[in-house]
Design a protein around this motif. Sequence first.
Motif, PDB file in Angstrom:
ATOM      1  N   VAL A  71       0.783  -1.178  -0.059  1.00  0.00           N
ATOM      2  CA  VAL A  71      -0.173  -0.070   0.154  1.00  0.00           C
ATOM      3  C   VAL A  71       0.901   1.228   0.039  1.00  0.00           C
ATOM      4  CG1 VAL A  71      -1.796   1.268   1.316  1.00  0.00           C
ATOM      5  CG2 VAL A  71      -1.916  -0.914   1.069  1.00  0.00           C
ATOM      6  N   ILE A  72       0.618   2.274  -0.942  1.00  0.00           N
ATOM      7  CA  ILE A  72       1.163   3.639  -0.766  1.00  0.00           C
ATOM      8  C   ILE A  72      -0.040   4.486  -0.636  1.00  0.00           C
ATOM      9  CG2 ILE A  72       3.328   2.772  -2.213  1.00  0.00           C
ATOM     10  CD1 ILE A  72       1.963   4.036  -4.648  1.00  0.00           C
ATOM     11  N   CYS A  73       0.543   5.866  -0.112  1.00  0.00           N
ATOM     12  CA  CYS A  73      -0.171   6.850   0.059  1.00  0.00           C
ATOM     13  C   CYS A  73       0.189   8.208  -0.437  1.00  0.00           C
ATOM     14  CB  CYS A  73      -0.734   7.227   1.500  1.00  0.00           C
ATOM     15  SG  CYS A  73      -1.800   5.742   2.030  1.00  0.00           S
ATOM     16  N   LYS A  74      -0.522   9.114  -1.029  1.00  0.00           N
ATOM     17  CA  LYS A  74       0.356  10.240  -1.615  1.00  0.00           C
ATOM     18  C   LYS A  74       0.760  11.159  -0.184  1.00  0.00           C
ATOM     19  CE  LYS A  74      -2.597  10.857  -5.746  1.00  0.00           C
ATOM     20  NZ  LYS A  74      -3.672  11.754  -6.357  1.00  0.00           N
ATOM     21  N   LEU A  75       1.662  11.832  -0.452  1.00  0.00           N
ATOM     22  CA  LEU A  75       2.397  12.624   0.557  1.00  0.00           C
ATOM     23  C   LEU A  75       1.343  13.970   0.600  1.00  0.00           C
ATOM     24  CD1 LEU A  75       6.069  12.460  -0.252  1.00  0.00           C
ATOM     25  CD2 LEU A  75       5.000  11.237   1.402  1.00  0.00           C
ATOM     26  N   THR A  76       1.229  14.385   1.872  1.00  0.00           N
ATOM     27  CA  THR A  76       0.507  15.507   2.298  1.00  0.00           C
ATOM     28  C   THR A  76       1.159  16.830   2.575  1.00  0.00           C
ATOM     29  OG1 THR A  76       0.370  14.770   4.428  1.00  0.00           O
ATOM     30  CG2 THR A  76      -1.424  14.230   2.922  1.00  0.00           C
ATOM     31  N   SER A  77       2.524  16.820   2.663  1.00  0.00           N
ATOM     32  CA  SER A  77       3.322  17.593   2.972  1.00  0.00           C
ATOM     33  C   SER A  77       4.689  17.966   2.110  1.00  0.00           C
ATOM     34  CB  SER A  77       4.041  17.594   4.358  1.00  0.00           C
ATOM     35  OG  SER A  77       3.047  17.589   5.510  1.00  0.00           O
ATOM     36  N   THR A  78       5.073  19.016   2.125  1.00  0.00           N
ATOM     37  CA  THR A  78       6.311  19.532   0.800  1.00  0.00           C
ATOM     38  C   THR A  78       7.489  18.592   1.396  1.00  0.00           C
ATOM     39  OG1 THR A  78       5.252  21.574   0.264  1.00  0.00           O
ATOM     40  CG2 THR A  78       7.709  21.063   0.220  1.00  0.00           C
ATOM     41  N   LEU A  90      11.513  18.047   1.592  1.00  0.00           N
ATOM     42  CA  LEU A  90      12.655  19.005   1.155  1.00  0.00           C
ATOM     43  C   LEU A  90      13.883  18.166   1.402  1.00  0.00           C
ATOM     44  CD1 LEU A  90      11.962  22.029   3.755  1.00  0.00           C
ATOM     45  CD2 LEU A  90      11.334  21.799   1.308  1.00  0.00           C
ATOM     46  N   SER A  91      14.991  18.354   0.539  1.00  0.00           N
ATOM     47  CA  SER A  91      16.321  17.779   0.510  1.00  0.00           C
ATOM     48  C   SER A  91      17.245  18.732   1.351  1.00  0.00           C
ATOM     49  CB  SER A  91      16.653  17.628  -0.875  1.00  0.00           C
ATOM     50  OG  SER A  91      18.142  17.103  -0.623  1.00  0.00           O
ATOM     51  N   VAL A  92      17.753  18.355   2.386  1.00  0.00           N
ATOM     52  CA  VAL A  92      18.446  19.029   3.110  1.00  0.00           C
ATOM     53  C   VAL A  92      19.811  18.877   3.484  1.00  0.00           C
ATOM     54  CG1 VAL A  92      18.660  19.821   5.617  1.00  0.00           C
ATOM     55  CG2 VAL A  92      16.507  19.342   4.674  1.00  0.00           C
ATOM     56  N   SER A  93      20.802  19.606   3.083  1.00  0.00           N
ATOM     57  CA  SER A  93      22.582  19.472   3.275  1.00  0.00           C
ATOM     58  C   SER A  93      22.821  18.777   4.878  1.00  0.00           C
ATOM     59  CB  SER A  93      23.064  20.690   3.051  1.00  0.00           C
ATOM     60  OG  SER A  93      22.955  21.563   4.084  1.00  0.00           O
ATOM     61  N   ASN A  94      24.015  18.334   4.781  1.00  0.00           N
ATOM     62  CA  ASN A  94      24.607  17.866   6.033  1.00  0.00           C
ATOM     63  C   ASN A  94      24.559  19.017   7.362  1.00  0.00           C
ATOM     64  OD1 ASN A  94      24.988  15.439   5.034  1.00  0.00           O
ATOM     65  ND2 ASN A  94      27.114  15.833   4.361  1.00  0.00           N
ATOM     66  N   GLN A 144       5.829  12.930  -7.238  1.00  0.00           N
ATOM     67  CA  GLN A 144       6.712  11.932  -7.584  1.00  0.00           C
ATOM     68  C   GLN A 144       7.043  10.953  -6.569  1.00  0.00           C
ATOM     69  OE1 GLN A 144       7.433  11.536 -10.960  1.00  0.00           O
ATOM     70  NE2 GLN A 144       5.979  13.362 -10.926  1.00  0.00           N
ATOM     71  N   TYR A 145       6.659  11.123  -5.257  1.00  0.00           N
ATOM     72  CA  TYR A 145       6.897  10.181  -4.263  1.00  0.00           C
ATOM     73  C   TYR A 145       5.786   9.996  -3.345  1.00  0.00           C
ATOM     74  CZ  TYR A 145      11.615  12.067  -5.137  1.00  0.00           C
ATOM     75  OH  TYR A 145      12.648  12.539  -5.670  1.00  0.00           O
ATOM     76  N   PHE A 146       5.775   8.932  -2.865  1.00  0.00           N
ATOM     77  CA  PHE A 146       4.611   8.106  -1.695  1.00  0.00           C
ATOM     78  C   PHE A 146       5.285   7.759  -0.557  1.00  0.00           C
ATOM     79  CE2 PHE A 146       3.156   8.217  -6.306  1.00  0.00           C
ATOM     80  CZ  PHE A 146       1.961   8.518  -6.145  1.00  0.00           C
ATOM     81  N   ALA A 147       4.262   7.640   0.099  1.00  0.00           N
ATOM     82  CA  ALA A 147       4.700   7.032   1.608  1.00  0.00           C
ATOM     83  C   ALA A 147       4.180   5.589   1.455  1.00  0.00           C
ATOM     84  CB  ALA A 147       3.722   7.649   2.792  1.00  0.00           C
ATOM     85  N   SER A 148       5.149   4.736   2.048  1.00  0.00           N
ATOM     86  CA  SER A 148       4.806   3.322   2.250  1.00  0.00           C
ATOM     87  C   SER A 148       4.136   2.866   3.185  1.00  0.00           C
ATOM     88  CB  SER A 148       6.197   2.618   2.001  1.00  0.00           C
ATOM     89  OG  SER A 148       5.986   1.080   1.937  1.00  0.00           O
ATOM     90  N   LYS A 168      17.004  21.446  -1.580  1.00  0.00           N
ATOM     91  CA  LYS A 168      15.700  22.075  -2.659  1.00  0.00           C
ATOM     92  C   LYS A 168      14.713  21.384  -2.359  1.00  0.00           C
ATOM     93  CE  LYS A 168      17.068  17.927  -5.647  1.00  0.00           C
ATOM     94  NZ  LYS A 168      17.570  17.455  -7.052  1.00  0.00           N
ATOM     95  N   ALA A 169      13.538  21.815  -2.759  1.00  0.00           N
ATOM     96  CA  ALA A 169      12.287  21.252  -2.402  1.00  0.00           C
ATOM     97  C   ALA A 169      12.158  20.028  -3.549  1.00  0.00           C
ATOM     98  CB  ALA A 169      11.227  22.385  -2.685  1.00  0.00           C
ATOM     99  N   LEU A 170      11.495  19.128  -3.305  1.00  0.00           N
ATOM    100  CA  LEU A 170      11.305  18.014  -4.088  1.00  0.00           C
ATOM    101  C   LEU A 170       9.962  17.997  -4.723  1.00  0.00           C
ATOM    102  CD1 LEU A 170      13.198  14.987  -2.406  1.00  0.00           C
ATOM    103  CD2 LEU A 170      14.051  16.487  -4.052  1.00  0.00           C
ATOM    104  N   ASP A 171       9.801  17.297  -5.652  1.00  0.00           N
ATOM    105  CA  ASP A 171       8.176  17.269  -6.336  1.00  0.00           C
ATOM    106  C   ASP A 171       7.283  16.250  -5.585  1.00  0.00           C
ATOM    107  OD1 ASP A 171       5.820  17.199  -7.712  1.00  0.00           O
ATOM    108  OD2 ASP A 171       6.808  16.865  -9.836  1.00  0.00           O
TER     109      ASP A 171
END
Length: 401
Positions: free
Chosen positions: A155-162, A164-168, A180-184, A174-177
Amino acid sequence: MSYNNSEDVKKLMANIGDLKTYAVIPAAGKGLRVSGDVSEPKQYNIVCDKPLIYHTINACLRIKWISKVIVVFDDSNYQKMKNIVDDIKHQKRVHLVVGSITRHGSIANGIDSIAAMKWPLPDIVVIHDGARPLLEEQLLIHLVDSAVKYGASGVICKLTSTVLSVSNDNLLDKALDRSQYFASETPQAFRYNLIKDAYNQCSQQDFDFNTECLDLVQKYTSSAVKLIEANPSEYFKVTFKKDIYTAEGMLREKKDVLLHCDFHCESQVDYRFISELREGLEKTFSNVAFFNNSSAIQLTYNPLIVRILIKFCNSWKDITEKSLSKCDSMIYLIITCDNTIDSLYKEMNCWVKSKTNDIKKFFVIHSNLDELNKHKDRLIKTVLYLSKQSPIELSGQIFFM
């Protein structure tokens, strides 16, 4: 193909009906994000009067074609888990297995127990987290069918929050689209041989850091993985304290309501309020069944079943002679022609209190036949409130309309 389409589900059930399916429920975690207290893992938090894990196990048991339910637990909570299982009907299908310090280690223990117990090997293994009390049979049928065809499904569900890719150093990269991503989520379904082979090949790093079963199967068996999108409001894991309240609300709405009408309306009086009550119940709960007498249904002890018994009689004394089956929650709506209620109140109160030994949440509502239409709206609101909330502090009370 929609997993909510009844015709699709019937066709798929015909395809998978002969498969042997086992469920593994990992429930050995500490759940510190819920309570912050290592002495009370989240799966033992009380939701709708029962531990959270009780509801998850019961959800699996309600699916009759799941032959065995393997619950993997922390051995320090053995007695607590045993008491929970002992309180469940059909517990012979439930088997307890000691878990590990990691999620994958616990699941592997559960899968290894199948061969160790010398049970018939299953065709399909369903994995469903102990902190997920909701399980929909229609969706699970689609998952099992997909596991047969592809090897694995989840089962996957759509993400409801933006996202973000964060550096160390904790700076925004950057903000990811998020489209294109789902929660497992779980449940997930696997061919038994594939999930077993995947765990046999796992590295220690997989056991320590990987948390995704679908990824392991794809990685070690080259199996395809079919993903099925579901409603994120239902397929969530109890992770934080706020999720406990969400789960409680949803479980209340998922109650089965059995409405018994223990008389023939047309031969006695036009009880229009029954149809309005039924309509109100169907708007509030997912599953409402109507019976024209109380003996037409098998009564089983289940905290997610509310029984509403409507009885017409000439006198309160007809009620005191009635035998009521043991159950968790009952609303007994009594319509009488008797105008001597005040003189009988003490006697009736003792009778109601005595019934709470067999009925944990027992609510009695009385209405006189002549006053029925006058109090109809208040009567329906009272029944709906007691059905949904089942307030144990009001058990044994008589409500006069």
